[in-house]
Design an enzyme around this catalytic site. Sequence first.
Site, short mmCIF file in Angstrom:
data_model
loop_
_atom_site.label_atom_id
_atom_site.label_comp_id
_atom_site.label_asym_id
_atom_site.label_seq_id
_atom_site.Cartn_x
_atom_site.Cartn_y
_atom_site.Cartn_z
N HIS A 39 -3.24 -3.34 21.51
CA HIS A 39 -3.42 -4.12 20.29
C HIS A 39 -2.28 -3.78 19.33
CE1 HIS A 39 -5.13 -6.11 16.96
NE2 HIS A 39 -5.53 -5.02 16.32
N CYS A 72 -10.93 -6.99 16.40
CA CYS A 72 -9.65 -6.94 17.12
C CYS A 72 -9.79 -6.55 18.59
CB CYS A 72 -8.68 -6.00 16.42
SG CYS A 72 -8.30 -6.52 14.75
N ASN A 101 -0.44 -8.18 12.96
CA ASN A 101 -1.75 -8.04 13.62
C ASN A 101 -2.51 -9.36 13.54
OD1 ASN A 101 -4.38 -7.48 14.32
ND2 ASN A 101 -4.59 -5.68 12.99
N1 COA Z 1 4.17 -1.86 -0.14
C1 COA Z 1 4.52 -0.78 -0.86
N2 COA Z 1 3.68 0.25 -1.08
C2 COA Z 1 2.47 0.18 -0.53
C3 COA Z 1 2.04 -0.91 0.26
C4 COA Z 1 2.96 -1.96 0.42
N3 COA Z 1 2.65 -3.05 1.15
N4 COA Z 1 0.79 -0.69 0.67
C5 COA Z 1 0.42 0.50 0.19
N5 COA Z 1 1.41 1.03 -0.54
C6 COA Z 1 1.47 2.30 -1.24
C7 COA Z 1 0.11 2.85 -1.53
O1 COA Z 1 -0.42 2.29 -2.71
C8 COA Z 1 0.39 4.33 -1.66
O2 COA Z 1 0.89 4.56 -2.96
P1 COA Z 1 0.46 5.87 -3.78
O3 COA Z 1 0.94 7.02 -2.95
O4 COA Z 1 1.19 5.70 -5.06
O5 COA Z 1 -1.01 5.79 -3.88
C9 COA Z 1 1.53 4.57 -0.69
O6 COA Z 1 2.08 3.27 -0.41
C10 COA Z 1 1.11 5.20 0.62
O7 COA Z 1 -0.05 4.54 1.07
P2 COA Z 1 -0.77 4.98 2.39
O8 COA Z 1 -2.04 4.25 2.50
O9 COA Z 1 -0.79 6.49 2.47
O10 COA Z 1 0.26 4.46 3.48
P3 COA Z 1 0.19 4.64 5.02
O11 COA Z 1 1.39 5.37 5.48
O12 COA Z 1 -1.15 5.16 5.46
O13 COA Z 1 0.31 3.15 5.53
C11 COA Z 1 -1.07 1.36 6.36
C12 COA Z 1 -0.66 2.18 5.14
C13 COA Z 1 -2.13 0.36 5.91
C14 COA Z 1 0.15 0.64 6.89
C15 COA Z 1 -1.63 2.31 7.47
O14 COA Z 1 -2.59 3.19 6.91
C16 COA Z 1 -2.27 1.59 8.62
O15 COA Z 1 -1.62 0.90 9.38
N6 COA Z 1 -3.59 1.74 8.82
C17 COA Z 1 -4.28 1.08 9.91
C18 COA Z 1 -4.46 -0.37 9.62
C19 COA Z 1 -4.97 -1.15 10.80
O16 COA Z 1 -4.60 -0.89 11.89
N7 COA Z 1 -5.83 -2.14 10.54
C20 COA Z 1 -6.36 -3.03 11.50
C21 COA Z 1 -7.09 -2.32 12.58
S1 COA Z 1 -7.58 -3.46 13.83
#
Ligand code: COA
Length: 378
Positions: A305, A121, A335
């Site tokens: 980004h 990215c 993204n």
């Molecule tokens: N819909 C509903 N629930 C979801 C879900 C979705 N699409 N994706 C994950 N969950 C659930 C998880 O399973 C978890 O459930 P649990 O508590 O029962 O285990 C809960 O939601 C919380 O998950 P968590 O990972 O703590 O959520 P978060 O607030 O960290 O958000 C992301 C998840 C992926 C959105 C976030 O971590 C993120 O943006 N990370 C960076 C990703 C990124 O930038 N990637 C590219 C970099 S270039």
Amino acid sequence: MGCCIVGCGKGLPALDVTNDELAQLVETSDEWISSRTGIRSRRISVEETSLDLAEVAARQALGWDGEGAGIQGQPAFAAEDIDLVVFSTLTPDALLPSSAALLRRRLGLTNAVSFDLNAACSGFVYSLSVTEALMAASQANVGGAGGRNHYHRALVVGAERLSRITNWSDRNTCVLFGDGAGAVVVEWRDDAPGIISSYIHNDDDTTNSLVCPAAFDSSFAFDEQGVNAAFAQDPALLLADASLARVDEELGVAEGVAAGEPRQAIRMDGQKVFKFAGNALTNAVLEVLERAGLTLDDIALIVPHQANERIIKFAAKKLGLGLEKFQISIAHRGNSSAACVPMTLCDAYESGKIAPGDKVIMVAFGAGLTSGAVLYEA
Ligand code: COA
């Protein structure tokens, strides 16, 4: 004098997929996705290739779509005036030739040298930084007896079809990504500073927090003894490549593949990436400022980004800035990796947020773990 951004364009696929539609594929909701990421819909290419999207973006940046080069007052550029194409992608249509070579052919850029660059990215920011360095080095040669290529005007592209490496049954990842392309034309000018400072950086992804193995689906003719006799008899036989298991082990994905997931799919530890991203974004902004001898007060706009709106908010808070200092374009795109920054830059120009003389920072982070920023005067 310096490497100036003189054109920009973007290319998006026609299909818009909403959060509600994704909820038909995986257990999720519009409420969850929009509140955790800021994303409401994303463009997914069904017929368009990465190259198609890149071509639309490049034509716009070159001013060939009839509306100038995407930056107010910039006229169209001639094909023969482009001497370099740098194409950033992690989802090329082909391994050979490079996407840059294919784009060069489509656009008839007969004087250009072309190559691809993959820094995930951060790819577009890396590409701009490398392009500026090549141009500056070649300028030092002008009029002298130097033995380098000369670069005066370059096309720098970021284009992705992340939808092709997304596991559409994994709700942790599939809600985040989209497809698209962005491009800029840069030109060496003697009367403007252009890119003032740049910073590209790597950390190690020690825990494999963001990976995608490559899938090679051709058969393999060899085993440890040399030519495989059964294959020699029947080339239609599908022989496993013993090294694939080692690749999976290196990337820490063996378990997922064994569970029957597509092998070539993005796998991510969201929380680890989030933590890295917020800090990387902040550090990269501070680094380019320091290298330029400037402060945040000198900056008109930050073009980050677009991975998650919450990452941008985190960085804004750490930098002590209001969100109005950031161009945020994530709501209807998600993204799209290397395409994000140039598309977001175009949005800023289109909405009149960048005026001549403004100082702007583009900043990105991604798998690898890569990060970087470019500070320029518009
Ligand atoms: N819909 C509903 N629930 C979801 C879900 C979705 N699409 N994706 C994950 N969950 C659930 C998880 O399973 C978890 O459930 P649990 O508590 O029962 O285990 C809960 O939601 C919380 O998950 P968590 O990972 O703590 O959520 P978060 O607030 O960290 O958000 C992301 C998840 C992926 C959105 C976030 O971590 C993120 O943006 N990370 C960076 C990703 C990124 O930038 N990637 C590219 C970099 S270039």
